[in-house]
Design a protein around this motif. Structure first.
Motif, PDB file in Angstrom:
ATOM      1  N   UNK A 227       0.855  -1.297  -0.021  1.00 16.74           N
ATOM      2  CA  UNK A 227       0.014   0.029  -0.145  1.00 16.74           C
ATOM      3  C   UNK A 227       0.802   1.412   0.029  1.00 16.74           C
ATOM      4  N   UNK A 228       2.244   1.060  -0.051  1.00 12.63           N
ATOM      5  CA  UNK A 228       3.305   2.406  -0.076  1.00 12.63           C
ATOM      6  C   UNK A 228       3.797   2.414  -1.589  1.00 12.63           C
ATOM      7  N   UNK A 229       4.576   3.399  -1.905  1.00 11.62           N
ATOM      8  CA  UNK A 229       5.297   3.487  -2.891  1.00 11.62           C
ATOM      9  C   UNK A 229       6.541   3.048  -2.748  1.00 11.62           C
TER      10      UNK A 229
ATOM     11  N   UNK B  37      10.532  -0.282   2.231  1.00 13.88           N
ATOM     12  CA  UNK B  37      10.770   0.539   3.312  1.00 13.88           C
ATOM     13  C   UNK B  37      10.562  -0.292   4.689  1.00 13.88           C
ATOM     14  N   UNK B  38       9.882  -1.456   4.575  1.00 18.04           N
ATOM     15  CA  UNK B  38       9.448  -2.022   5.814  1.00 18.04           C
ATOM     16  C   UNK B  38      10.298  -3.187   6.176  1.00 18.04           C
ATOM     17  N   UNK B  39      10.457  -3.504   7.657  1.00 21.27           N
ATOM     18  CA  UNK B  39      11.027  -4.889   8.032  1.00 21.27           C
ATOM     19  C   UNK B  39      10.408  -5.207   9.313  1.00 21.27           C
TER      20      UNK B  39
ATOM     21  N   UNK C 181       5.734   8.327   3.656  1.00 21.89           N
ATOM     22  CA  UNK C 181       6.075   7.777   2.423  1.00 21.89           C
ATOM     23  C   UNK C 181       5.966   8.621   1.208  1.00 21.89           C
ATOM     24  N   UNK C 182       4.514   9.194   1.119  1.00 18.71           N
ATOM     25  CA  UNK C 182       4.015   9.831  -0.001  1.00 18.71           C
ATOM     26  C   UNK C 182       5.014  11.220  -0.018  1.00 18.71           C
TER      27      UNK C 182
ATOM     28  N   UNK D  30      -3.655   2.467  -5.076  1.00 18.63           N
ATOM     29  CA  UNK D  30      -4.652   1.777  -4.079  1.00 18.63           C
ATOM     30  C   UNK D  30      -5.170   2.590  -3.287  1.00 18.63           C
ATOM     31  N   UNK D  31      -4.410   3.559  -2.516  1.00 18.69           N
ATOM     32  CA  UNK D  31      -4.456   4.268  -1.249  1.00 18.69           C
ATOM     33  C   UNK D  31      -5.014   5.634  -1.451  1.00 18.69           C
ATOM     34  N   UNK D  32      -4.778   6.464  -2.607  1.00 24.11           N
ATOM     35  CA  UNK D  32      -5.071   7.659  -2.905  1.00 24.11           C
ATOM     36  C   UNK D  32      -6.484   7.998  -2.873  1.00 24.11           C
TER      37      UNK D  32
END
Length: 339
Positions: free
Chosen positions: A153-155, A159-161, A220-221, A236-238
């Motif tokens: 859900x992010x660009x 980014x995630x761990x 993130x954006x 998807x989130x916009x």
């Protein structure tokens, strides 16, 4: 029945330093987000806590997060075990249930003006009851599921761990963390409780707050914006998938194009594609910039040629490239873009 984590547990929004303060760089990034007038409007300052009213773009974004969260839980669980929308007490040893703590559609958020810490009031929690002997297998599996959802859900998928697990007696805890350039952000907490008594079941819980999810997506954006400072949100989130802009200086043509834009907007609404119909009160470049500032993925630019041949330009905010689309094909094409 396995004991579950207390529903009112609170967790730190950001990873704090030794002085219990968020880094200055991260404070600056948070301030930039809160200054987005299309998303937030400050309303009061009480006991060092600033209260912000969520603007329509923000409430739609939160709703998109909530729906995506529900769908992800259902998609990963439905083929393996039943999931209930409230707490249940069943003899089966493999089922899940959802806890909604407070309002899942907050209208305001509060943030500490001194530390920039977000007050987490609206939380979503998924609980899974499984056989004790299989609990670690499920725990590892749901860590992967939840990390994948955040990445989807992010660009910035990388980014995630998942943090290292911490063992405490019969409990194991870990977190999903977003590694922003200016600091770390704990976005979700996962726990496993394995009773030491004769119970044959164990529990797993995944808990996140709507406020943290909102701020994380906006961070993130903001971090992925281009040189002009436009917000980049995952399509998807916009909040709005498509907006419109009118490129004409003729008053009569303007009115006709405005009516056409309204017609296309209604068509997208019927197709359940969230679109934005602006006022078109600015010159063409400012119209486009207004759409980009709120993370709209596509802008349909109508002009005099559109009235003659039905063709308009569809601007992609990620590439800033335009493609020609015919009005007759617009609904079907938009459905393909956001399917």
């Amino acid at each position: 029945m396995t004991t579950l984590l207390h529903p009112l547990e609170t967790y730190p929004y950001m990873k704090l330093n030794k002085k219990n303060q968020i880094s200055k760089k991260m404070k600056t990034e948070i301030s930039k987000i809160l200054s987005l007038g299309k998303f937030f409007q400050v309303t009061s300052n009480k006991n060092s806590n600033l209260t912000y009213i969520l603007q329509p773009s923000c409430t739609i974004l939160i709703n998109n997060i909530y729906i995506s969260w529900l769908r992800s839980i259902n998609a990963k669980a439905q083929s393996h075990f039943p999931v209930y929308l409230s707490a249940v007490n069943k003899k089966d040893l493999c089922y899940g249930f959802i806890e909604k703590m407070y309002d899942t559609s907050p209208k305001v958020i509060e943030i500490n003006d001194r530390t920039s810490q977000l007050l987490e009031k609206s939380k979503l929690k998924f609980n899974l009851i499984v056989p004790k002997q299989d609990v670690m297998q499920y725990f590892f599996q749901w860590q992967r599921y939840r990390k994948y959802w955040w990445s989807s859900i992010t660009t910035t998928p990388s980014l995630f761990m998942v943090n290292d697990m911490k063992y405490e007696a019969s409990t194991v805890n870990t977190q999903i963390v977003a590694n922003f350039e200016k600091g770390k952000n704990i976005v979700e907490h996962l726990s496993m409780i394995k009773n030491m008594d004769s119970s044959e079941s164990a529990s797993i819980s995944c808990c996140m707050s709507m406020e943290t999810a909102l701020m994380s997506l906006l961070l993130d954006g903001m971090s992925n914006q281009n040189k002009d400072g436009y917000l980049r949100l995952h399509y998807k989130m916009a909040p709005y998938k498509i907006s419109f802009a009118l490129n004409t200086t003729d008053d009569k043509t303007f009115d006709t194009l405005k009516d056409l834009a309204a017609c296309l907007h209604n068509m997208l609404t019927l197709a359940q594609i969230k679109s934005l119909l602006p006022t078109f009160s600015h010159p063409i470049q400012l119209q486009i910039e207004e759409n980009l500032k709120i993370g709209v993925p596509y802008t349909a630019i109508l002009n005099e040629e559109t009235l003659r041949n039905g063709i308009f330009h569809l601007l992609n905010s990620s590439t800033m490239l335009k493609e020609q689309v015919h009005i007759a094909d617009f609904e079907e094409y938009a459905s393909l873009l956001f399917s």
